[in-house]
Design an enzyme around this catalytic site. Structure first.
Site, PDB file in Angstrom:
ATOM      1  N   ARG A  14      12.633   7.956   1.615  1.00 28.09           N
ATOM      2  CA  ARG A  14      12.748   9.161   0.785  1.00 28.09           C
ATOM      3  C   ARG A  14      13.907  10.016   1.276  1.00 28.09           C
ATOM      4  O   ARG A  14      14.124  10.161   2.476  1.00 28.09           O
ATOM      5  CB  ARG A  14      11.461   9.988   0.826  1.00 28.09           C
ATOM      6  CG  ARG A  14      10.269   9.278   0.279  1.00 28.09           C
ATOM      7  CD  ARG A  14       9.066  10.233   0.188  1.00 28.09           C
ATOM      8  NE  ARG A  14       7.844   9.468   0.198  1.00 28.09           N
ATOM      9  CZ  ARG A  14       6.824   9.672   1.030  1.00 28.09           C
ATOM     10  NH1 ARG A  14       6.856  10.662   1.899  1.00 28.09           N
ATOM     11  NH2 ARG A  14       5.763   8.921   0.976  1.00 28.09           N
ATOM     12  N   HIS A  66       0.551  15.760   5.170  1.00 27.96           N
ATOM     13  CA  HIS A  66       0.342  15.438   6.596  1.00 27.96           C
ATOM     14  C   HIS A  66      -0.473  16.529   7.299  1.00 27.96           C
ATOM     15  O   HIS A  66      -0.399  16.678   8.522  1.00 27.96           O
ATOM     16  CB  HIS A  66       1.681  15.311   7.366  1.00 27.96           C
ATOM     17  CG  HIS A  66       2.496  14.110   7.030  1.00 27.96           C
ATOM     18  ND1 HIS A  66       3.883  14.128   7.036  1.00 27.96           N
ATOM     19  CD2 HIS A  66       2.135  12.851   6.695  1.00 27.96           C
ATOM     20  CE1 HIS A  66       4.336  12.932   6.709  1.00 27.96           C
ATOM     21  NE2 HIS A  66       3.303  12.143   6.492  1.00 27.96           N
ATOM     22  N   ASN A 124      -9.353   5.245   4.181  1.00 28.63           N
ATOM     23  CA  ASN A 124      -8.083   5.687   3.596  1.00 28.63           C
ATOM     24  C   ASN A 124      -7.698   4.643   2.556  1.00 28.63           C
ATOM     25  O   ASN A 124      -7.217   3.557   2.901  1.00 28.63           O
ATOM     26  CB  ASN A 124      -7.031   5.783   4.716  1.00 28.63           C
ATOM     27  CG  ASN A 124      -5.692   6.280   4.216  1.00 28.63           C
ATOM     28  OD1 ASN A 124      -5.508   6.485   3.006  1.00 28.63           O
ATOM     29  ND2 ASN A 124      -4.757   6.458   5.121  1.00 28.63           N
TER      30      ASN A 124
END
Ligand code: ADP
Length: 398
Positions: free
Chosen positions: A240, A179, A9
């Protein structure tokens, strides 16, 4: 020896990796290189021979992956001794090009590059990770697993924004959702816990980490999700805002002279829990709230109220719900969030058992009462394992 996948990742200044046994999900080793390109990069690796923890300059992603390969040699397991069948790469944005994981080739790299305008922070870093891994591990197949792919089953009325329709063709403006690897993993696990086939169950998943998103999953297929064109929309997150009036951008431009970039940055990095409480880490918000901090209480209330609204909305979308699943850092660990978000929903058949909720591991993740028509489950997500399983499925099919 059983098949393993090296899961990578790559972020803009980090590289996370894990060597995962595809059948069991067991990680033979894992590590993280942070602050790539800075003077004091940080590398941790945990393997069978122990922990490696070092700070030294690591100039770029290539050097980071070389450091990882080196750490496998010193802390184990030596890569040559493991049956590695693929390298699985997390890729954030697959647009509407990728509804499933795919083998990396030059065509895929070109397609992911075309999608950079939709994920300007993430896709270039993911591509960098793929390119260096292909150079350093050229003999292995590489598979890209997209965060957006699971949500490609959304029907047009769920993914289309009510804006001029040419915006979709010209600029790709639609809901994609993110996700997906986590939502697919925990919804499959939920079906297992219920002892039923995924195709038979309707699930609402709440992935509550630093980023947060909800998904409505009917019979194993995502039919709605809270993140949109970007990961900004939906639930309140660490930094956020989640949902807000889109007129705020124009209003701030007029009254405060803010550019689009300035407002974007504030909504992505200075908002959410951080904007309201001053802290983006949920544990810190909890501490402040317990100490009587009013802003921390307000932040908590906004956060849980938003989750509750999505549960109601997705209940209506699905019609019948078999389980509500909480996952990721906050979802797995905060009994307070679960209790507040589900408070007063018994009319919907959602009955939380407060003792189980305080200690989900003791009841195999079930935190609802035995007679609750809707099960409430706490399921640890495992994106690395899902990437490993999907990578193996891709190479076996190719
Ligand atoms: P990421 O989205 O980066 O994978 P995680 O899933 O690890 O993030 O979630 C990080 C969030 O989980 C942070 O806000 C952190 O405070 C919160 N968290 C972690 N452990 C706990 C805990 N025991 N109680 C409440 N919140 C927690």
């Amino acid at each position: 020896m059983s098949a393993h996948v090296l899961v990578i990742n790559a972020g803009s200044s980090s590289l996370k990796y894990s060597l995962v046994e595809a059948a069991s999900g067991e990680a033979a080793a894992s590590g993280l290189v942070e602050r790539i390109g800075e003077e004091r990069s940080h590398h941790v690796h945990s393997g069978p021979k122990g922990e490696y923890d070092d700070e030294r300059p690591i100039a770029n992603h290539e050097a980071a992956l070389e450091a990882a390969v080196q750490a496998f040699e010193t802390q184990g397991p030596a890569l040559a001794d493991v049956d590695i069948v693929a390298v699985g790469h997390r890729v954030v944005h697959g647009g509407d090009r990728f509804a499933a994981p795919a083998l990396v080739d030059d065509e895929l790299i070109a397609a992911v590059t075309d999608l950079v305008p939709l994920a300007p922070l993430h896709n270039p870093a993911n591509l960098e990770g793929i390119e260096v891994a292909r150079r350093l591990l050229p003999d292995l197949p590489h598979v890209a697993v997209f965060d957006t792919a699971f949500h490609q089953t959304l029907p047009p009325y769920a993914y289309t924004y009510a804006v001029p329709s040419e915006w979709l063709a010209s600029y790709g403006i639609r809901r994609y959702g993110f996700h997906g690897t986590s939502h697919s993993f925990v919804s499959e696990q939920a079906a297992k816990l219920l002892g039923r086939d995924p195709s038979e169950v309707n699930v609402i998943v709440l992935h509550l980490g630093n980023g947060c998103s909800a998904a409505a999953i009917r019979g194993g297929r995502s039919v709605d999700t809270s993140m949109g064109l970007t990961p900004l929309e939906g639930l309140v997150m660490g930094t956020r805002s989640g949902d807000l009036d889109p007129a705020i951008h124009g209003h701030l431009a007029r009254v405060a002279g803010w550019s689009a970039e300035e407002t974007d940055r504030a909504l992505n990095s200075e908002s959410g829990l951080k904007g309201i409480t001053g802290a983006n880490d949920f544990r810190e918000v909890s501490r402040r709230r317990a100490a009587g901090d009013e802003q921390a209480q307000l932040g908590f209330d906004i956060y849980c109220h938003r989750i509750k609204k999505y549960i109601g909305a997705y209940y209506a979308v699905l019609g019948t719900v078999d389980a509500i699943v909480f996952t990721a850092g906050v979802g797995q660990h905060s009994s307070e969030v679960r209790a507040a978000a589900l408070h007063n929903l018994t009319a919907l058949g959602i009955h939380l058992d407060l003792d189980r909720n305080a200690n989900p591991a003791q009841s195999k993740g079930f935190v609802s009462t035995d007679d609750s028509p809707v099960a409430v489950l706490v399921i640890p997500t495992n994106e690395e394992w899902q990437i490993a399983r999907q990578a193996v499925a891709v190479i076996r099919a190719s």
